[in-house]
Design a protein around this motif. Structure first.
Motif, short mmCIF file in Angstrom:
data_model
loop_
_atom_site.label_atom_id
_atom_site.label_comp_id
_atom_site.label_asym_id
_atom_site.label_seq_id
_atom_site.Cartn_x
_atom_site.Cartn_y
_atom_site.Cartn_z
N HIS A 95 -33.56 4.57 -16.39
CA HIS A 95 -34.16 6.02 -17.12
C HIS A 95 -33.77 6.36 -18.64
O HIS A 95 -34.82 6.62 -19.07
CB HIS A 95 -33.33 7.05 -15.67
N SER A 96 -33.12 5.29 -19.40
CA SER A 96 -32.84 5.47 -20.28
C SER A 96 -34.14 4.71 -21.02
O SER A 96 -34.66 5.19 -22.32
CB SER A 96 -31.79 4.57 -21.08
N GLU B 168 -36.30 7.73 -21.39
CA GLU B 168 -36.11 8.46 -22.67
C GLU B 168 -37.06 8.54 -24.09
O GLU B 168 -37.37 9.62 -24.79
CB GLU B 168 -34.37 9.62 -22.17
N GLU B 169 -36.69 7.35 -24.10
CA GLU B 169 -37.50 6.14 -25.12
C GLU B 169 -38.65 6.91 -25.30
O GLU B 169 -38.65 7.10 -26.40
CB GLU B 169 -36.57 5.15 -25.44
N TYR C 72 -36.16 16.09 -14.75
CA TYR C 72 -35.82 15.40 -14.07
C TYR C 72 -36.13 14.51 -13.28
O TYR C 72 -37.67 14.57 -13.21
CB TYR C 72 -35.21 16.64 -12.78
N LYS D 50 -37.22 20.87 -19.26
CA LYS D 50 -36.57 19.92 -18.83
C LYS D 50 -37.56 19.16 -17.72
O LYS D 50 -38.04 19.06 -17.18
CB LYS D 50 -35.86 20.97 -17.48
N LYS E 147 -38.17 12.84 -24.37
CA LYS E 147 -37.52 13.56 -23.37
C LYS E 147 -36.25 12.92 -23.19
O LYS E 147 -35.75 11.92 -22.65
CB LYS E 147 -38.31 14.68 -22.57
N SER E 148 -34.54 14.16 -22.50
CA SER E 148 -33.50 13.90 -22.19
C SER E 148 -34.18 13.65 -20.47
O SER E 148 -34.84 14.77 -19.94
CB SER E 148 -32.69 14.67 -22.43
N ILE E 149 -32.88 13.05 -19.52
CA ILE E 149 -34.30 13.26 -18.27
C ILE E 149 -32.75 13.41 -17.63
O ILE E 149 -31.31 12.59 -17.59
CB ILE E 149 -34.60 11.33 -17.70
N VAL E 150 -32.94 14.16 -16.67
CA VAL E 150 -31.37 14.36 -15.50
C VAL E 150 -31.86 13.71 -14.44
O VAL E 150 -32.86 14.13 -13.58
CB VAL E 150 -31.76 15.89 -15.93
N ARG F 199 -43.98 15.70 -21.85
CA ARG F 199 -43.83 15.78 -22.81
C ARG F 199 -43.90 17.53 -23.06
O ARG F 199 -42.98 18.02 -24.64
CB ARG F 199 -45.11 15.52 -24.26
#
Length: 267
Positions: A42-43, A46-47, A30, A28, A51-54, A24
């Motif tokens: 992986h969504s 993210e939830e 990954y 970035k 955080k957005s995850i690459v 958090r």
């Protein structure tokens, strides 16, 4: 700053509190997803993480990490998530070394991996020898180095954990030769496939390291709510339906009484 964070084996809630704090606080995030997989998309991470995850595939980690990941970590806080524990694969050790060589500050946050969670089957962790990897055979490539390692472990009274192959985002070599990049569908080796390959090599080398009657333990989805454990003769475990990946296999050596009692509950 580069964090290498183990996210455990099950779902989005398996991350440690310290790991979640690091994620958090990162600029970035990954997720390496070619040496293992979680039981959720992986969504879900993210939830839960906010955080957005690459997603980082093999090509990214081995070919692009210096530019995309390590250089950025000189000026930003980067979290690199690994299913299981960060040091469960050589790839991640190499990434850590590369980061240190260019002066990137690193921190590792550990978690459970198959290497310790395999204790769920009742076999004592200190009685395991060298773990071995079993890769998908092809018509022209059937590596058998695992055979001598299993033999050595059994000779010394040590159990063997077999890590079964996974193929995620692997290029189709025929299409690649034509100048096109097309990826194969993901493949995850099953316990049945693993046993077929084990017996194929035994039939070829005939050193009587194991047989269809050898006691083995099959495990599936360790660390998840629907994890499955089945012990028995190799041929019987081969015919048992373990369901979805990931699968692993253990060839036990001589059992202690408590190990035998534990395994009896999975027969």
């Amino acid at each position: 700053m580069l964090y290498l964070i183990g996210v455990g084996l099950g779902d989005e809630r398996d991350i440690t509190v310290r790991g979640l704090d690091a994620v958090r606080s990162s600029d970035k995030v990954y997720l390496e997803y070619y040496t293992s997989i979680l039981g959720v998309n992986h969504s879900k991470l993210e939830e839960f993480y906010g955080k957005s995850i690459v997603l980082a595939d093999r090509n990214f980690v081995e070919e692009q990490a210096d530019e995309m990941l390590l250089d950025a970590a000189k000026f930003e806080t980067i979290s690199f998530l690994v299913v299981g524990d960060p040091f469960g694969a050589t790839t991640h050790c190499d990434l850590m070394l590369r980061a240190r060589k260019i002066g990137v500050v690193t921190e590792v946050i550990h978690n459970a991996s198959i290497m310790n969670a395999i204790g769920c089957c009742g076999l004592q962790l200190y009685s395991f020898g060298e773990a071995v990897s079993l890769v998908f055979f092809t018509e022209s490539w059937k590596p058998n180095s695992f055979y001598s390692k299993i033999s050595k472990n059994l000779h010394h009274g040590l159990h063997t954990l077999l890590l079964l192959d996974i193929k995620v985002k692997e290029p189709n070599m025929e299409m690649l030769a034509r100048g096109k990049t097309v990826f194969e569908a993901p493949r995850f080796m099953t316990i049945a496939q693993a046993i077929d390959q084990l017996l194929e090599i035994e039939n070829e080398l005939q050193e009587k390291v194991y047989s269809e009657d050898t006691l083995v333990v099959g495990v599936a989805r360790v660390g998840q709510k629907d994890q499955m454990i089945k012990a028995g003769r190799m041929i019987d475990v081969r015919n048992f339906e373990f369901g979805a990946p990931l699968h692993s296999l253990v060839i036990p050596a001589q059992l202690q009484p408590i190990e035998q009692e534990f395994l009896d509950s999975f027969m």
